[in-house]
Write an enzyme that holds these catalytic residues in place. Structure first.
Site, PDB file in Angstrom:
ATOM      1  N   SER A  85       4.866   4.411  -0.827  1.00 29.98           N
ATOM      2  CA  SER A  85       5.076   5.761  -1.179  1.00 29.98           C
ATOM      3  C   SER A  85       5.317   6.572   0.115  1.00 29.98           C
ATOM      4  CB  SER A  85       3.896   6.237  -1.595  1.00 29.98           C
ATOM      5  OG  SER A  85       4.312   7.588  -2.419  1.00 29.98           O
ATOM      6  N   HIS A 235       2.975   3.998 -10.014  1.00 31.68           N
ATOM      7  CA  HIS A 235       3.150   4.142  -8.682  1.00 31.68           C
ATOM      8  C   HIS A 235       2.089   3.399  -7.973  1.00 31.68           C
ATOM      9  CE1 HIS A 235       4.724   6.252  -5.190  1.00 31.68           C
ATOM     10  NE2 HIS A 235       3.433   6.735  -4.817  1.00 31.68           N
TER      11      HIS A 235
END
Length: 254
Positions: A85, A235
């Site tokens: 991320s 994610h």
């Protein structure tokens, strides 16, 4: 800046950078598994996170420079760089500012593009916790639950809560600076250029961060790229499907 890190194992150096609101502690279990495969693993706290210093700004060129300084300070040469991320954008920015200083690049569930701000409620929730008044973590979670419905996300965020030397609760993250720079944290990379070093993008099949339409941009900037999609993962690929994540990483790293 002297970044905090945890190191385990011996062999080819592999450096891991966490995402927004995270820390190197999130990667302890994965680091040990990777180390068993013959790697010297460095899990690093980025600025304004974990036990690393707080700074008045938070941009990707600064985060990339922090990483460059960290590698030099610890005599780490030609490492494999892994970033999730926000950490993925950091290693991509590093690759563009310091090419030919690493052996391979691994980007986890983030694309080289801008993202709209989507952590506003989390930031409101963290800011709403009265740190000098709460008596325990349960009180903090009760307040945070008004802003973040997911128990697992709340637990992840509350790993940043600790008691300081005065015995008062505090955040390890530099919350004011993160709030100030949240738009830049979602921004696109700067000084983009083509990186021909072997690169792996890992995405969660249930995540929206890397879409099929993003692969053209990824291939343009990273022509020597492999894209691996992990099923039944969102994610936080490495936390939701750790075995599949490590298998993908090791197939590429070795």
């Amino acid at each position: 800046m002297q970044l905090f890190f945890r190191q385990v194992g011996t062999g080819q150096p592999l450096v891991i950078l966490h995402g927004l609101f995270g820390s190197c502690d999130n990667w302890l279990t994965i680091s040990k598994v990777i180390a068993e495969q013959g790697f010297s693993v460095y899990a690093v706290d980025q600025r304004n996170h974990g036990r690393s210093p707080h700074a008045p700004s938070h941009t990707y060129p600064e985060l990339a420079t922090d990483l460059h300084d960290f590698l030099q300070q610890n005599n780490i040469e030609n490492p494999i760089l892994v970033g999730h991320s926000m950490g993925g954008k950091t290693v991509m920015q590093y690759a563009m500012l310091y090419p030919d200083t690493f052996s391979k690049l691994v980007v986890v569930d983030i694309a080289p593009k801008s993202y709209p701000v989507h952590h506003a409620e989390i930031l409101k929730g963290l800011s709403a916790v009265p740190l000098t008044e709460i008596q325990n973590r349960n009180e903090a979670e009760a307040i945070l639950s008004q802003y973040e419905p997911s128990p697992s996300v709340r637990q992840f965020l509350l790993k940043n809560l600790y008691r300081n030397e005065e015995g008062v609760f505090a955040w390890r993250i530099n919350l004011p600076v993160i709030k100030q720079y949240i738009e830049l944290i979602g921004a696109d990379l700067e000084n983009t250029q083509t990186i021909r070093t072997p690169t792996l993008f890992i995405r969660g099949a249930e995540s929206r961060y890397i879409k099929d339409a993003d692969f053209w941009t990824i291939q343009t900037l990273f022509p020597n790229v492999t894209l691996d999609t992990i099923e039944n993962a969102g994610h936080w690929v490495q936390a939701e499907q750790p075995e599949a994540f490590v298998k993908s990483l090791m197939n590429f790293a070795k």
